[in-house]
Design a protein around this motif. Structure first.
Motif, PDB file in Angstrom:
ATOM      1  N   HIS A  15      59.512  37.756   7.396  1.00 42.04           N
ATOM      2  CA  HIS A  15      59.939  37.044   8.745  1.00 42.04           C
ATOM      3  C   HIS A  15      61.104  36.352   8.320  1.00 42.04           C
ATOM      4  CE1 HIS A  15      55.792  37.640  10.308  1.00 42.04           C
ATOM      5  NE2 HIS A  15      55.549  37.574   8.887  1.00 42.04           N
ATOM      6  N   VAL A  16      62.198  36.416   9.109  1.00 39.25           N
ATOM      7  CA  VAL A  16      63.439  35.936   8.918  1.00 39.25           C
ATOM      8  C   VAL A  16      63.889  35.223  10.295  1.00 39.25           C
ATOM      9  CG1 VAL A  16      64.083  38.111   7.747  1.00 39.25           C
ATOM     10  CG2 VAL A  16      64.508  37.980  10.261  1.00 39.25           C
ATOM     11  N   THR A  17      65.108  34.425   9.999  1.00 41.98           N
ATOM     12  CA  THR A  17      65.513  33.424  11.114  1.00 41.98           C
ATOM     13  C   THR A  17      66.555  33.940  11.757  1.00 41.98           C
ATOM     14  OG1 THR A  17      66.937  32.540   9.366  1.00 41.98           O
ATOM     15  CG2 THR A  17      65.021  31.185   9.622  1.00 41.98           C
ATOM     16  N   ASN A  18      67.259  34.939  11.363  1.00 46.74           N
ATOM     17  CA  ASN A  18      68.562  35.401  12.015  1.00 46.74           C
ATOM     18  C   ASN A  18      68.382  36.857  11.573  1.00 46.74           C
ATOM     19  OD1 ASN A  18      71.373  36.800  12.470  1.00 46.74           O
ATOM     20  ND2 ASN A  18      71.980  34.768  12.411  1.00 46.74           N
ATOM     21  N   LEU A  19      67.811  37.722  12.823  1.00 42.06           N
ATOM     22  CA  LEU A  19      67.558  39.134  12.815  1.00 42.06           C
ATOM     23  C   LEU A  19      69.027  39.807  12.397  1.00 42.06           C
ATOM     24  CD1 LEU A  19      65.578  41.470  12.845  1.00 42.06           C
ATOM     25  CD2 LEU A  19      66.243  41.824  15.334  1.00 42.06           C
ATOM     26  N   GLU A  20      69.805  39.681  12.986  1.00 41.79           N
ATOM     27  CA  GLU A  20      71.237  40.503  12.722  1.00 41.79           C
ATOM     28  C   GLU A  20      71.701  40.216  11.266  1.00 41.79           C
ATOM     29  OE1 GLU A  20      74.178  39.935  15.834  1.00 41.79           O
ATOM     30  OE2 GLU A  20      72.900  40.666  17.315  1.00 41.79           O
ATOM     31  N   ARG A  21      71.685  39.056  10.859  1.00 34.96           N
ATOM     32  CA  ARG A  21      72.297  38.973   9.475  1.00 34.96           C
ATOM     33  C   ARG A  21      71.342  39.452   8.568  1.00 34.96           C
ATOM     34  NH1 ARG A  21      71.963  33.025   6.564  1.00 34.96           N
ATOM     35  NH2 ARG A  21      69.847  33.365   7.104  1.00 34.96           N
ATOM     36  N   ALA A  22      69.893  39.347   8.684  1.00 35.91           N
ATOM     37  CA  ALA A  22      69.041  40.018   7.767  1.00 35.91           C
ATOM     38  C   ALA A  22      69.078  41.469   7.841  1.00 35.91           C
ATOM     39  CB  ALA A  22      67.482  39.464   8.235  1.00 35.91           C
ATOM     40  N   VAL A  23      69.304  42.110   8.873  1.00 39.13           N
ATOM     41  CA  VAL A  23      69.422  43.725   9.080  1.00 39.13           C
ATOM     42  C   VAL A  23      70.622  43.852   8.304  1.00 39.13           C
ATOM     43  CG1 VAL A  23      69.944  45.532  10.488  1.00 39.13           C
ATOM     44  CG2 VAL A  23      68.118  43.871  11.169  1.00 39.13           C
ATOM     45  N   GLU A  24      71.698  43.349   8.262  1.00 40.71           N
ATOM     46  CA  GLU A  24      72.585  43.787   7.653  1.00 40.71           C
ATOM     47  C   GLU A  24      72.617  43.555   5.967  1.00 40.71           C
ATOM     48  OE1 GLU A  24      76.371  43.088   5.392  1.00 40.71           O
ATOM     49  OE2 GLU A  24      75.299  41.299   5.952  1.00 40.71           O
ATOM     50  N   TRP A  25      71.797  42.586   5.622  1.00 37.21           N
ATOM     51  CA  TRP A  25      71.847  42.294   4.277  1.00 37.21           C
ATOM     52  C   TRP A  25      70.572  43.082   3.681  1.00 37.21           C
ATOM     53  CZ3 TRP A  25      68.001  40.480   0.850  1.00 37.21           C
ATOM     54  CH2 TRP A  25      68.514  39.689  -0.555  1.00 37.21           C
TER      55      TRP A  25
END
Length: 126
Positions: A15-25
């Motif tokens: 579970h993440v708060t910012n999908l685009e940022r999490a996908v990149e990381w």
């Protein structure tokens, strides 16, 4: 005993708060290419044939959802070289929760992702 539930895991949800940022990381963490469109609420990394996927979920359709990371690892990722994995994770700026620990059958450490989810990295010995 029969069960309508299959004896397998299809995906692991993070579970993440910012999908685009999490996908990149997570893409950098895993050395995985981001394929297809990144669109809320979920993105799934293919972790290899016969293995569960890793699904990042920002709960884009869940009004009022509040992320509450656990205080223990959600799952572990595998590494053939625990020190190289540790160095890679620290280069990504992850907060180390526990330093590398060595046991007779494995070595491991834990860290936090961008949202505070704790993940373990393990090197298992045969």
């Amino acid at each position: 005993m029969n069960s309508p539930i299959a004896n397998r895991v299809d995906t692991i949800f993070v579970h993440v708060t910012n999908l685009e940022r999490a996908v990149e990381w997570y893409g950098r963490l895993l050395g995985a290419a981001v394929t297809g469109e990144v669109r809320s609420p979920i993105y799934t990394f293919d972790m290899g044939e016969g293995r569960p996927g890793l699904t990042l979920d920002d709960h884009g359709f869940d009004d009022g959802y509040e992320l509450r990371p656990l205080n223990h690892p959600l799952f572990n990722l595998s590494a053939s070289d625990i020190q190289a994995a540790y160095d890679h994770v620290t280069e990504l700026g992850a907060e180390i929760v526990s330093e590398i620990q060595h046991f007779p059958d494995l070595s491991e450490f834990t860290f936090k992702d961008l949202d505070g989810n704790i993940i373990a990295i393990c090197t298992c010995f045969s």
